[in-house]
Design an enzyme around this catalytic site. Structure first.
Site, short mmCIF file in Angstrom:
data_model
loop_
_atom_site.label_atom_id
_atom_site.label_comp_id
_atom_site.label_asym_id
_atom_site.label_seq_id
_atom_site.Cartn_x
_atom_site.Cartn_y
_atom_site.Cartn_z
N LYS A 87 151.52 36.34 6.87
CA LYS A 87 150.26 35.96 7.51
C LYS A 87 149.15 35.79 6.48
O LYS A 87 148.10 35.23 6.80
CB LYS A 87 149.86 36.97 8.58
N ARG A 153 137.06 46.15 7.82
CA ARG A 153 137.80 45.79 6.63
C ARG A 153 138.36 47.03 5.97
O ARG A 153 138.02 48.15 6.31
CB ARG A 153 136.88 45.05 5.63
N THR A 158 142.12 53.31 5.37
CA THR A 158 140.66 53.25 5.49
C THR A 158 140.24 52.94 6.92
O THR A 158 139.30 53.53 7.46
CB THR A 158 140.08 52.19 4.53
#
Length: 321
Positions: A87, A153, A158
């Site tokens: 992807k 993001r 994270t």
């Protein structure tokens, strides 16, 4: 294959995120079983896409930022192959590079992760859902207009940390990445294909090398999974014909059942107010033509207008040192 045609060493370039390293090591382990006499080294790199985390990918050049440095390493001879999430691979590969193999696909679906709610339907109005994808955002906004969608993001760990800190009521990630990292237990619910059509190539791994390295292309052949490749190639053909990139809320997914390939796709406005979807079916060997046909069907139904509007509103690239 004669031993003389097998190199003494193969260097595998990869991003240094935990997921990218898992993927590179997975391919290395497969190659080690096939070619035990070959030394296999992992060459970890930090890409520009990994460095810029305060701006959405659609504004800084798209997912191709995750692989440019890896391709440079291939071109300069510092690495022999690179492992990518399909992807992340741009629809048009740069001249001189080739996909040597597409490995068997993991679960292609999107995953809903929340510490307090069972699924998207259970989220109260105003709940904040985090995602880095315009594709996911458009589908969420279309079906759950009462929710807030905000950018998310960073690597998988994270993003999970931001959820655990309470910055989001829920986040949406690819199921494949969570499963590969041993984090399937964090998945609260898997989103159906009807609710969230995956990204083109989601869950599949690609092995890239210089096109001239026919020796490496032959060596990678046992890792090539034909049904996955046929599906991914159909998806990519659709996306390519639509100018698919991070700037376009677009999804595409193909699957083969009973000898028939079924390809579904959609194009939407970012706010989800307009969504054009369709599907085609046919011989798995004709996937690229089917992808082009589906793209044409979507354009006839109004996708062209959405794409034109998206192009006219595209933001100027953000400059970073």
């Amino acid at each position: 294959m004669p031993n003389s045609s097998i190199p003494a060493k193969i260097v595998i370039a990869t991003r240094e995120s935990a997921l990218a390293l898992w993927q590179a090591n997975f391919i290395r382990d497969r190659l080690a079983k096939l070619y035990p006499q070959t030394e296999l080294d992992i060459f970890g790199m930090t890409t520009r896409g990994d460095q810029i985390l305060d701006v959405s990918l659609s504004k800084i050049g798209g997912k191709g930022l995750f692989i440019k440095e890896l391709e440079q390493a291939l071109e300069e001879g510092r690495a022999d192959i690179a492992v990518h999430s399909m992807k992340d691979v741009p629809m048009d590969m740069p001249p001189g590079f080739a996909l040597a193999a597409i490995a068997e696909r993991e679960d292609p679906r999107d995953a809903f992760i929340s510490n307090r709610h069972a699924n998207l339907d259970a989220l109260p109005p105003g709940s904040i859902v985090g995602t880095s994808s315009l594709r996911r955002e458009s589908q969420l906004r279309a079906r759950f207009p009462h929710l807030q969608v905000q950018p998310l993001r960073g690597n998988v760990q994270t993003r999970l940390r931001k959820l655990d800190e309470g910055q989001f009521s829920a986040i949406i990630l690819a199921a494949a990445g969570l499963k590969r990292l041993g984090l399937a237990g964090r998945i609260t619910a898997l989103l159906s294909l009807e609710l969230s059509l995956p990204a083109v190539g989601q869950g599949a791994l690609g092995i890239e090398c210089r096109a001239e390295r026919t020796d490496l292309i032959r060596l990678m052949a046992p890792l090539h999974h034909l049904p996955t490749a046929q599906c991914v190639e159909a998806e990519r053909a659709m996306s390519r014909a639509l100018g698919g990139s991070c700037e376009v809320p677009l999804g595409g997914f193909a699957e083969i059942s009973g000898g028939i390939l079924r390809l579904r796709g959609f194009v939407a406005s970012q706010d989800g107010a307009r969504m054009i979807s369709d599907e085609v079916s046919g011989d798995p060997g004709m996937g690229m033509g089917m992808g082009a046909q589906l793209a044409q069907n979507l354009k006839i139904q109004g996708a062209e207008e959405i794409l034109t509007a998206l192009g006219s509103r595209a933001a100027e690239p953000v400059s970073h040192p």
